[in-house]
Design an enzyme around this catalytic site. Structure first.
Site, short mmCIF file in Angstrom:
data_model
loop_
_atom_site.label_atom_id
_atom_site.label_comp_id
_atom_site.label_asym_id
_atom_site.label_seq_id
_atom_site.Cartn_x
_atom_site.Cartn_y
_atom_site.Cartn_z
N GLY A 102 0.84 -1.20 0.00
CA GLY A 102 0.00 0.00 0.00
C GLY A 102 0.87 1.25 0.00
O GLY A 102 2.09 1.18 0.19
N ASP A 133 -4.28 -12.53 4.75
CA ASP A 133 -5.65 -12.09 4.49
C ASP A 133 -6.27 -11.60 5.81
O ASP A 133 -6.56 -12.39 6.70
CB ASP A 133 -6.46 -13.25 3.91
N LEU A 134 -6.46 -10.29 5.92
CA LEU A 134 -6.96 -9.70 7.18
C LEU A 134 -8.39 -10.11 7.50
O LEU A 134 -8.84 -9.89 8.63
CB LEU A 134 -6.86 -8.17 7.13
N ALA A 184 -5.67 -1.53 5.42
CA ALA A 184 -7.06 -1.21 5.79
C ALA A 184 -7.94 -1.32 4.56
O ALA A 184 -7.45 -1.35 3.43
CB ALA A 184 -7.15 0.21 6.36
N THR A 200 -10.06 0.84 2.52
CA THR A 200 -10.15 2.30 2.42
C THR A 200 -11.04 2.81 1.29
O THR A 200 -11.11 4.01 1.07
CB THR A 200 -8.75 2.91 2.25
N THR A 215 -8.44 7.43 10.89
CA THR A 215 -8.82 8.42 9.89
C THR A 215 -9.57 9.62 10.45
O THR A 215 -10.22 9.53 11.50
CB THR A 215 -9.71 7.73 8.82
N TYR A 273 -17.20 3.22 6.31
CA TYR A 273 -15.75 3.24 6.49
C TYR A 273 -15.38 3.87 7.84
O TYR A 273 -14.63 3.29 8.63
CB TYR A 273 -15.09 4.00 5.34
N LYS A 302 -13.73 2.11 11.25
CA LYS A 302 -12.47 2.57 11.84
C LYS A 302 -12.65 2.92 13.32
O LYS A 302 -11.77 2.65 14.14
CB LYS A 302 -11.91 3.76 11.06
#
Length: 303
Positions: A10, A40-41, A64, A66, A105, A129, A133
């Protein structure tokens, strides 16, 4: 010092690799990195296994979900990656005594105030999103807040020379279109991923040196801008440094004239002053950082 970087491909991951110090507080950094393909999260077992196997002193979670608009239709996956995976990391790190550096964020705020947000201000996200977070932050702090094992860094409008971000999208659009209409009533601070990466390494150094600081931190470059200001600066600076030679017309529009699936806060600038003064870091204005990134694009022939 063993550091595990999650999300190596990323824009933040690449910047963390680019700015990697040889040593931190006299300790040589042994960096292990994973990509989306390698970890793999959305699979909790994988998240726990890699920590128990590698036993990192620090886990930097630079991964993340995003895609703000896409998150509205992919809620389940968004929460798995942004809330559940960080909680698994936190639990595993608590067992082994490792520390977690996690990124969040400005979209945790609703944008209803006109002063930069402090870490003590109430969160009230407007979209999936942002909600995911917030949930990630809460789960991490529930597990690790009583320890010295966690730092959550909120940032805003992250971009770099690489990847799918506002700067690269605008450059591509300017090459295709003579006129662009860009939202002018959403305001925050564009933040270079290089600035954030350098800050992250400085923060780890401070932790190694025993500096006590809050679990929740704000960091962005200096100044504020609308998306319109940001786009105009890309055009202006890009022409100035010879990245391109374009006379695209950029027009300001209101948010309601540009419909998106997810709502965005009207004002979400972050107050970074406390942590920057503690670490003795002088923030750079976002336009200076943007010029550096555009020069990097020019020198790399990326665009």
């Amino acid at each position: 010092m063993k550091v595990l970087l999650v999300g190596k491909n990323g824009q933040l991951g690449l910047s963390l690799i680019e700015t990697l110090p040889v040593d931190i507080a006299g300790k040589t950094v042994d960096l292990k990195m994973t990509s989306r393909e390698e970890l793999d999260l959305s699979i909790p077992n994988q998240c726990e296994k890699i920590i128990l196997e590698y036993q990192p002193d620090y886990l930097i979670n630079a991964a993340a979900y995003t895609a703000v608009d896409l998150a509205e239709s992919q809620e389940k996956l968004t929460y798995k990656i942004n809330a559940d995976a960080p909680a698994v990391f936190a639990k595993a790190l608590k067992k082994i005594g490792g520390k977690l550096i996690h990124f969040s964020t400005d979209y945790v705020f609703d944008g209803n105030q006109s002063l930069p947000y402090k870490t003590t201000d109430l969160v009230n996200p407007l979209n999936t999103y942002g909600l995911s977070k917030v949930q990630g932050e809460e789960k991490i702090l529930e597990i690790l807040s009583s320890t010295e094992q966690v730092k959550i860094i909120r940032t805003s409008w992250l971009y770099s020379a690489w990847g799918n971000n506002f700067v690269n999208k605008i450059i591509n659009l300017m090459k295709l279109k003579k006129t662009l209409k860009i939202v002018s009533d959403q305001v925050s601070t564009p933040t270079s991923s290089i600035s954030l990466a350098k800050f992250c390494w400085s923060l780890i150094k401070s932790m190694e040196e025993g500096l006590k600081s809050s679990n929740l931190i704000h960091f962005s470059d200096a100044g504020i801008a609308s998306w319109y200001d940001f786009a105009y600066a890309v055009l202006e600076i890009g022409n100035d440094i010879g990245l391109f030679n374009l006379n695209t017309k950029i027009l300001p529009i209101k948010s309601d004239a540009y419909e998106t699936l997810a709502l965005r806060p009207a004002f979400s600038a972050l107050d970074s002053s406390l942590m920057l003064s503690q670490l003795n870091i002088e923030p750079q204005h976002w336009r200076i950082c943007l010029r550096a990134v555009l020069n990097e694009i020019k020198n790399s022939n990326i665009s």
